[in-house]
Design an enzyme around this catalytic site. Structure first.
Site, PDB file in Angstrom:
ATOM      1  CE  LYS A   1      -3.915   1.870   0.193  1.00 40.61           C
ATOM      2  NZ  LYS A   1      -5.057   1.837  -1.049  1.00 40.61           N
TER       3      LYS A   1
ATOM      4  CG  ASP B   1      -9.010 -16.089   5.523  1.00 37.39           C
ATOM      5  OD1 ASP B   1      -8.184 -16.915   5.734  1.00 37.39           O
ATOM      6  OD2 ASP B   1      -9.955 -16.160   6.437  1.00 37.39           O
TER       7      ASP B   1
HETATM    8 MG    MG Z   1      -5.817 -15.815   8.681  1.00 39.66          MG
END
Ligand code: MG
Ligand code: IPM
Length: 365
Positions: free
Chosen positions: A194, A254
């Site tokens: 970022k 994830d």
């Molecule tokens: Mg995690």
């Protein structure tokens, strides 16, 4: 014959069930490929709290110290959720293990097999032919561990404070590892940061750019993390290796896991160098899934593939590792599906944890 010492920490929830299958597969490849393991099983997470009042009991840590690798299941569950945050299984066991051993490099492969594309929430046209991404997540720096850290009253107001800090050496060592990983794959490395807002990310980008001069055969690109989150669901096939800092890696992996079809498919390795060797903690990317624990329906594949990663990275038993990867692909091709992978398509055979483990074991060649 080579013998390796393995600390086996099955943990909570589905951990013990899937670990059981993984250890059977390990025994099968040991026989076939002529090596052996000495396994020491110890409680961790909620099981550690129940047994000795601590998520990471001293005796468990000592067993890890004495081992060549740690095979980890999963920790956590509703039973321990009312404990103070730092004593809960997740923070009380995993984070201390990461810091204690300096496990700075977390490898999370995100492979979507074409046969499982129906289990992915992405539309077919976005994942035509499946995809194969390796995320290299920095694991011992950034906001998770940066100081100062604080929660409490300040100036009459409640505040929470975390610090995102990276030192050059931390970015360099994870960078080298990621470039080397890309050299063994499709030679493309995407560094996610970022850098339009954060100083830690400007450093990250500068160091990655500098390192790229040493790896002329790897094509380095940079991407902001918000864009990366979007690109992963828009066109996952564009990625080969992703390298990113701790928190961004937590979030992106994830996302990567779910687009692969099921959290139950993805193994991971957390690595460091110890006495000149690659030491690691190997664990499934998914959690302890307390809602389905004890029912015999959990997918053991991530745990089994974690054994494969251990054999490959810590023990150099590459043939045995390949045999495990191939066996998993073979049973998926043959139509075996645990509940999480089932799409209702013709030719699928929905099986439980032990039948899946057994099918993989039988497919080892
Ligand atoms: Mg995690
Ligand atoms: C992970 C987990 C951990 C993390 C938690 C359980 C501390 O989400 O391994 O991705 O945030 O790193």
């Amino acid at each position: 014959m080579s013998t390796y010492r393995v600390a086996v920490l099955a943990g909570d929830g589905i951990g013990p069930e899937v670990m059981h299958e993984a250890l059977s597969v390990l025994s099968a490849v040991e026989q076939k490929y002529g090596f052996s393991t000495q396994r020491v099983e110890k409680p961790v997470g909620g099981a550690g709290i129940d047994a000795c009042g601590k998520a990471l009991p001293a005796d468990t840590l000592a067993a890890c110290e004495a081992a060549d690798a740690i095979l980890f299941g999963s920790v956590g569950g509703p039973k321990w959720e009312s404990l103070p945050p730092e004593e809960r299984p997740e923070r009380g066991a995993l984070l201390p293990l990461r810091t204690h051993f300096g496990l700075y490099a977390n490898l999370r492969p995100g492979v979507c097999l074409p046969e499982l594309s129906a289990a992915s929430p992405l539309k077919d046209n976005l994942i035509a032919g499946g995809f194969d991404i390796l995320c290299v997540r920095e694991l011992t720096g950034g906001m998770y561990f940066g100081k100062p850290k604080f929660y409490g009253e300040r100036g009459g107001e409640l505040v929470g404070l975390d610090t995102m800090i990276y030192h050059r050496y931390e970015v360099e060592r994870i960078g080298h590892l990621a470039f080397c990983a890309a050299q063994k794959r499709k030679h493309r490395l995407c560094s996610v940061d970022k850098a339009n807002v954060l100083n830690a990310s400007i450093l990250w980008r500068d160091v990655m750019t500098e390192l790229s001069a040493q790896y002329p055969d790897v094509e380095l690109s940079h991407m902001y993390v918000d864009n990366a989150a979007m690109q992963l669901v828009r066109n996952p096939g564009q990625f080969d290796v992703i390298v990113t800092e701790n928190t961004f890696g937590d979030i992106l992996t994830d996302e990567m896991a779910v687009i692969c079809g099921s959290l139950g498919m993805l193994p991971s390795a957390s690595l460091c160098t110890r006495s000149g060797r690659t030491f690691g903690l190997y664990e499934p990317s998914g959690g302890s899934a307390p809602d389905i624990a004890g029912q015999g329906v959990a997918n053991p594949i991530a745990q089994i593939l974690s054994v494969g990663m251990m054999l490959r990275h810590s023990f150099g038993q590459v043939q045995a590792a390949n045999a495990i990867d191939n066996a998993v692909r073979a049973v998926i091709s043959a139509g075996y599906r645990t509940r999480d992978l089932a799409s209702g398509a013709q030719g699928e055979q929905v099986v439980g944890t032990s039948a899946m483990g057994e099918a993989i074991l039988n497919a080892i060649v």
